[in-house]
Each structure stands twice: as structure tokens, then as C-alpha cells.
Design a protein around this motif. Structure first.
Motif, PDB file in Angstrom:
ATOM      1  N   UNK A 225       0.803  -1.225   0.000  1.00  0.00           N
ATOM      2  CA  UNK A 225       0.000   0.000   0.000  1.00  0.00           C
ATOM      3  C   UNK A 225       0.836   1.275   0.000  1.00  0.00           C
ATOM      4  N   UNK A 226       2.050   1.235   0.552  1.00  0.00           N
ATOM      5  CA  UNK A 226       2.845   2.447   0.702  1.00  0.00           C
ATOM      6  C   UNK A 226       3.797   2.715  -0.461  1.00  0.00           C
ATOM      7  N   UNK A 227       4.400   1.673  -1.030  1.00  0.00           N
ATOM      8  CA  UNK A 227       5.390   1.885  -2.076  1.00  0.00           C
ATOM      9  C   UNK A 227       5.291   0.818  -3.155  1.00  0.00           C
ATOM     10  N   UNK A 228       5.859   1.143  -4.325  1.00  0.00           N
ATOM     11  CA  UNK A 228       5.815   0.201  -5.439  1.00  0.00           C
ATOM     12  C   UNK A 228       6.796  -0.932  -5.215  1.00  0.00           C
ATOM     13  N   UNK A 229       8.039  -0.623  -4.990  1.00  0.00           N
ATOM     14  CA  UNK A 229       9.069  -1.610  -4.662  1.00  0.00           C
ATOM     15  C   UNK A 229      10.031  -0.966  -3.677  1.00  0.00           C
TER      16      UNK A 229
ATOM     17  N   UNK B 296      17.851  -1.207 -11.989  1.00  0.00           N
ATOM     18  CA  UNK B 296      17.014  -2.240 -12.600  1.00  0.00           C
ATOM     19  C   UNK B 296      15.597  -2.201 -12.040  1.00  0.00           C
ATOM     20  N   UNK B 297      15.471  -2.070 -10.735  1.00  0.00           N
ATOM     21  CA  UNK B 297      14.151  -2.088 -10.097  1.00  0.00           C
ATOM     22  C   UNK B 297      13.312  -0.886 -10.501  1.00  0.00           C
ATOM     23  N   UNK B 298      13.907   0.309 -10.488  1.00  0.00           N
ATOM     24  CA  UNK B 298      13.139   1.527 -10.703  1.00  0.00           C
ATOM     25  C   UNK B 298      13.298   2.100 -12.111  1.00  0.00           C
ATOM     26  N   UNK B 299      13.990   1.409 -12.992  1.00  0.00           N
ATOM     27  CA  UNK B 299      14.236   1.827 -14.383  1.00  0.00           C
ATOM     28  C   UNK B 299      14.731   3.274 -14.480  1.00  0.00           C
ATOM     29  N   UNK B 300      15.811   3.519 -13.803  1.00  0.00           N
ATOM     30  CA  UNK B 300      16.499   4.806 -13.806  1.00  0.00           C
ATOM     31  C   UNK B 300      17.940   4.518 -14.214  1.00  0.00           C
ATOM     32  N   UNK B 301      18.615   5.439 -14.897  1.00  0.00           N
ATOM     33  CA  UNK B 301      20.016   5.189 -15.255  1.00  0.00           C
ATOM     34  C   UNK B 301      20.887   4.924 -14.021  1.00  0.00           C
TER      35      UNK B 301
ATOM     36  N   UNK C  47      17.802   2.107   2.460  1.00  0.00           N
ATOM     37  CA  UNK C  47      16.532   1.627   1.916  1.00  0.00           C
ATOM     38  C   UNK C  47      16.137   2.585   0.795  1.00  0.00           C
ATOM     39  N   UNK C  48      15.932   2.049  -0.385  1.00  0.00           N
ATOM     40  CA  UNK C  48      15.545   2.848  -1.557  1.00  0.00           C
ATOM     41  C   UNK C  48      14.141   2.402  -1.956  1.00  0.00           C
ATOM     42  N   UNK C  49      13.217   3.359  -2.083  1.00  0.00           N
ATOM     43  CA  UNK C  49      11.855   3.012  -2.448  1.00  0.00           C
ATOM     44  C   UNK C  49      11.233   4.136  -3.277  1.00  0.00           C
ATOM     45  N   UNK C  50      10.091   3.827  -3.879  1.00  0.00           N
ATOM     46  CA  UNK C  50       9.317   4.815  -4.613  1.00  0.00           C
ATOM     47  C   UNK C  50       7.883   4.673  -4.162  1.00  0.00           C
ATOM     48  N   UNK C  51       7.242   5.790  -3.849  1.00  0.00           N
ATOM     49  CA  UNK C  51       5.871   5.771  -3.366  1.00  0.00           C
ATOM     50  C   UNK C  51       4.886   5.328  -4.435  1.00  0.00           C
TER      51      UNK C  51
END
Length: 156
Positions: free
Chosen positions: A71-75, A100-105, A149-153
Motif C-alpha cells: 500500500x505504501x510503495x511500489x518496490x 534495474x528495479x526503478x528503471x532509472x540510469x 533503503x531505496x523506495x518509490x511511493x
């Protein structure tokens, strides 16, 4: 006439059985992402899945966890090391996995990870939260270890 009815009934039963048959099993997106990480990062091993998280292992990190969407973040990627000042291999591992997880360079994720970990110190303390390229980064350290910890909302 009865053989025609029997043939129609048999074909109807066969069509119903085909329509209701279970489709082939498909791994969920989090498992697919873990497999993709394993393909692209040398030395990475995928471990057990428990409580919406997949445990990974790599020689550069003491702890490596891929958090599945909730519910809080995508990955979320959680990585920890045994030293207070991580080695360049740790930075590279976290940056490559985050890319790789967040498709960012990878260059952008490496810059964000490095900034977050290097900000910890005398002035800012041992618990730093920051945002970089729409990623939430939370770095902590103790007397003997450091973690990020790296995440995206979900709303991004």
C-alpha cells in the motif's frame, strides 16, 4: 438421432472442461524482478520469499532484501553492510539493483546512493532521509554497520 445428441453433449462437455481448466502458472511481478536482478548482477543469489519480501544475497552486502509492492510503495530495496563506511562494491551493487528495479540510469542511482550514505556524520547524524530522482532514500548507521533503503511511493 441419439448418437448426434451424445456427440453434441460430449463436445459441450469438452468445451466446458477446456474453458474451466486452470491456465499455466505465472510468477508474480516481484519474482520476475528478482529473476531479472539475478540475470544482470553477477554473484547475486535469490533466497526465500517471506512476508512480501524476497531475500537476496551478494558478497558485497551483508543484507539484501527486495520488498514487493504494497500500500505504501511500489518496490523497495534494503541493503546493509558490516562496515560503517561501505566499500565501492556496495555502492555499485545498490546502484545497479536500484537502476534495474526503478528503471532509472545507473549513474543517477549511484549518485543518489553515494549522497545519502556520505551525508551521515557529525552534522546530520546517523539517520538521513532524502529524495533523489523521485526515489525515497533512507540511510542509517550504527557503530559497526550501515544500511540504505531505496523506495518509490505508490503515487509516483
Amino acid at each position: 438421432m441419439t448418437s448426434l445428441r451424445a456427440c453434441l453433449a460430449a463436445s459441450l462437455c469438452l468445451a466446458t472442461a477446456i474453458a474451466l481448466a486452470p491456465s499455466p502458472a505465472r510468477a508474480d511481478r516481484c519474482d520476475d524482478l528478482a529473476a531479472q536482478l539475478k540475470r544482470h548482477i553477477d554473484g547475486l543469489h535469490v533466497g526465500k520469499t517471506a512476508a512480501n519480501a524476497i531475500f537476496l544475497s551478494h558478497p558485497a552486502a551483508r543484507q539484501l532484501i527486495l520488498g514487493c509492492p504494497n500500500r505504501k510503495f511500489t518496490n523497495e530495496l534494503i541493503a546493509g553492510t558490516d562496515s560503517r563506511k561501505p566499500k565501492p562494491e556496495f555502492y555499485d551493487l545498490v546502484a545497479q539493483a536500484s537502476a534495474i528495479i526503478f528503471t532509472i540510469p545507473k549513474a543517477d542511482t549511484l549518485r543518489g546512493v553515494t549522497r545519502c550514505i556520505k551525508r551521515m556524520g557529525l552534522l546530520r547524524g546517523d539517520d538521513v532521509r532524502m529524495r533523489y530522482r523521485r526515489l525515497n532514500m533512507h540511510c542509517t548507521r550504527t557503530k559497526t554497520s550501515a544500511a540504505i533503503a531505496v523506495s518509490r511511493g505508490n503515487d509516483e
